[in-house]
Design a protein around this motif. Structure first.
Motif: not given
Ligand code: SER
Length: 627
Positions: A42, A68, A87, A156, A227-228
């Motif tokens: 996202m 990350r 992702m 989230w 947002d997946t």
């Protein structure tokens, strides 16, 4: 199914659902100072979620390169954590909402990936009855396969109500693949929130429907978003029926090469396996970061790359190798990733060179660190001190990469102990810093005063109904400043918004006051791409504002300055004039960076990529990658 095929099939599925297929953003985002590396799919759509950007499409899907460091301690220890990962994601910006998002995720998993339905369980946020009902009534998932969790698991960003940040957020629903009782911890309380490997979290669907306020309250957003995020490596592990992400087709060759290069069998000893997996993960991550121009250093992104390489090098030392070896792994990483990221092929030589010299340098550093530590211990001994302070020990770890165990070993030869609690404290403080730096901790959706007010400036259009029954939202027109500065340095304009320097709205501002002005159109160039913002004047009929800087925020240009005469008024017609001499000097320095870049590529080779630049009227700075 091969990982490359899953990637393609995901995007094709959502293309058929009328999504715009957007390429992965860079791992090093160019226009987002809040994150060091792209942390989620996202990220490149932040402005669209906030309603700030231009809405050229309302549905998108992507496969995003992410990095990350939040879960770094878990990498190698668990079957499915990484630093670098891909992702898959589908996004709705005020278009479809919960029902379609859930329905399509299910359809993709069952009908395209042919995952047996009985293997899947889902989780929902405990207060999200709407999602529970969709799963149960619409999709037909049995109630005992729908788990309800709190905001730590199913919101989230996690725990946003109590921890922040402010801005768009929402409950989520997650889809898990159940590997069966034999794989897990076997305890009666084991469920998808358990840390054991039984439930593989495959897909996170976030319903971005609230705007978190400073008092912790959640105000519904006028436009609801989706947002997946679906972990590509985890999905591949499920599809390929392997125990960990490190056994999938795009990881196995890396592990195999490491295993033979280090003469350590994979799959016989858990400790060795953990280290091999960690090295594989870290080499892949640094390969991608270096491919985008990051070089190992002691700052920001470079520091992340250096730390990853050093952690991997310490693992290799544990496995009894002090040879530079990682650079030889790079071609394998390139080979398994090149279908999706063909650019890696051109950068391979450069990546190999950078990693090799960093590996060699690290060996030297370790030796220097050991020497320094011994000097320190000898001084301590003379002063009769018996314990190495934690902060000090941490410095040897942080600066020279000496692991705590090595420090303890050397200290014990001098009969000196190490303050381990102090060491851990310093380590925790640094992790905290790393979490903040990764951007997921705090700033992913920072909403500032002006951005919040822009919502009030939105010109509302016609009402429109979404696919979901009964939900209506305004088809908004986002306000924007038109940039005229490519064609002219002076133009007429209207003051749309006037605020003081702290971004509080003002109707008027008198001589001496510092102000921020937003115009409907402007010749002022706003700071970007390393070129500083224009200066000049904004002239009203009876007032004058001296503009000292111009910055862009979303679709708006912000002119920072001071009223020098009369009283500036919101809504006034003005003439905006750029300081021409200064702008031309800026343009010359900007042009010079392009010439320099061209020359560097000629002389040094195509790896000499721009890594940053500064263009002021007086000078230019050009950062480029070269080992
Ligand atoms: N932003 C969510 C995540 O990172 C879903 O993509 O999990």
């Amino acid at each position: 199914m091969k990982t490359d095929e899953i990637r393609t099939s995901f995007l094709e599925f959502f293309r058929q659902k009328e999504h715009k297929i957007v390429p992965s953003d860079l791992l090093v985002p160019q226009d987002d100072p809040t994150v060091l590396f792209t942390p989620a799919g996202m990220n490149q759509f932040k402005d669209m979620f906030l309603g700030r950007g231009k809405m050229e499409f309302t549905r998108a899907a992507s496969c995003q390169k992410c990095l990350r460091t939040d879960d770094i301690e878990k990498v190698g220890q668990t079957p499915g954590h990484h630093t670098f990962f891909e992702m898959l994601g589908n996004f709705s910006f005020g278009d479809y909402f919960k029902k379609e998002a859930i329905q399509w995720a299910w359809e993709y998993l069952l009908e395209w990936l042919h995952i047996p339905e009985e293997r899947l369980v889902v989780s929902i946020y405990e207060e999200d009855n709407e999602a529970a009902e969709i799963w149960e009534k619409h999709i037909g998932v049995a109630r005992d396969k729908i788990y309800a969790f709190g905001p730590g698991e199913n919101f989230w960003p996690a725990n946003v109500q109590t921890l922040g940040p402010n801005g768009p957020c929402g409950p989520c629903t997650e889809i898990f693949y159940d590997q069966g009782e034999d794989v897990g911890c076997g305890t009666p309380q084991c469920d998808p929130s358990c840390d054991c490997p039984r439930y593989v979290e495959v897909w996170n669907l976030v319903f971005t429907q609230f705007d978190r306020q400073s008092d912790g309250s959640l105000v519904p957003l006028p436009r609801k978003n989706i947002d997946t995020g679906m972990g590509l490596e985890r999905t591949a592990a499920v599809m390929q029926g392997v125990a960990t992400n490190f056994d999938i087709d795009i990881f196995a060759p890396i592990i195999n090469q490491l295993s033979s290069g280090l003469s350590q069998a994979y799959g016989t000893d858990e400790e060795i396996d953990r280290r091999l997996r960690r090295i594989a993960d870290h080499i892949r991550a640094v390969t991608f970061a270096i491919a985008e121009g990051v070089l190992p250093s002691n700052e920001a992104r470079g520091y992340v790359v250096r730390r990853l390489l050093r952690r991997a090098a310490m693992d290799a030392r544990f496995l009894r190798s002090t040879d530079a070896l990682f650079f030889q792994i790079v071609p394998t990483v390139v080979e398994v990733m090149k279908e999706a990221y063909p650019d890696l092929v051109q950068r391979e030589g450069h990546i190999v060179q950078v990693i090799r010299s960093e590996e060699e340098r690290f060996q030297d550093t370790l030796e220097a660190g050991t020497r320094r530590l011994e000097e320190k211990l000898s001084q301590m001994k003379q002063k009769g001190q018996g314990e190495l302070p934690g902060e000090e020990a941490f410095r040897f770890y942080d600066t020279y990469g000496l692991p705590l165990e090595t420090i303890q070993e050397i200290c014990s030869e001098w009969d000196i102990t190490v303050d381990v609690d102090g060491f851990n404290k310093a380590m925790e403080a640094q992790r905290e810093l790393a979490r903040t730096a990764s951007g997921l901790g705090g700033e992913i959706f920072t909403v500032d005063q002006i951005a919040a007010r822009i919502k009030g400036l939105i010109v509302s259009g016609k009402k429109k109904t979404t696919g979901e029954e009964g939900t209506e939202f305004l088809d908004d027109k986002i306000l924007e400043t038109e940039f005229l500065g490519n064609k002219m340095l002076e133009s007429e304009a209207e003051i749309l918004d006037l605020s003081d320097k702290d971004e509080n709205p003002q109707e008027t501002a008198s001589a001496g006051e510092e102000v921020i002005i937003i115009l409907d159109q402007t010749p002022f160039y706003a700071e970007s791409g390393g070129q500083v913002g224009d200066t000049g004047v904004i002239e009203g009929e009876d007032f004058l504002v001296k503009v000292e800087d111009t910055k862009v925020r979303g679709t708006l240009f912000l002119h920072y300055g001071q009223v020098t005469k009369g009283e500036a008024k919101r809504g006034s017609s003005v003439v905006a004039k750029v300081d021409e001499k200064r702008r031309l000097a800026l343009e010359r320095n900007h042009t010079a960076t392009h010439l320099l870049h061209f020359a560097l590529r000629q002389v040094l080779g195509p790896h000499a990529q721009q890594a940053g630049a500064l263009k002021t009227p007086e000078r230019l700075r050009f950062d480029f990658t070269h080992p």
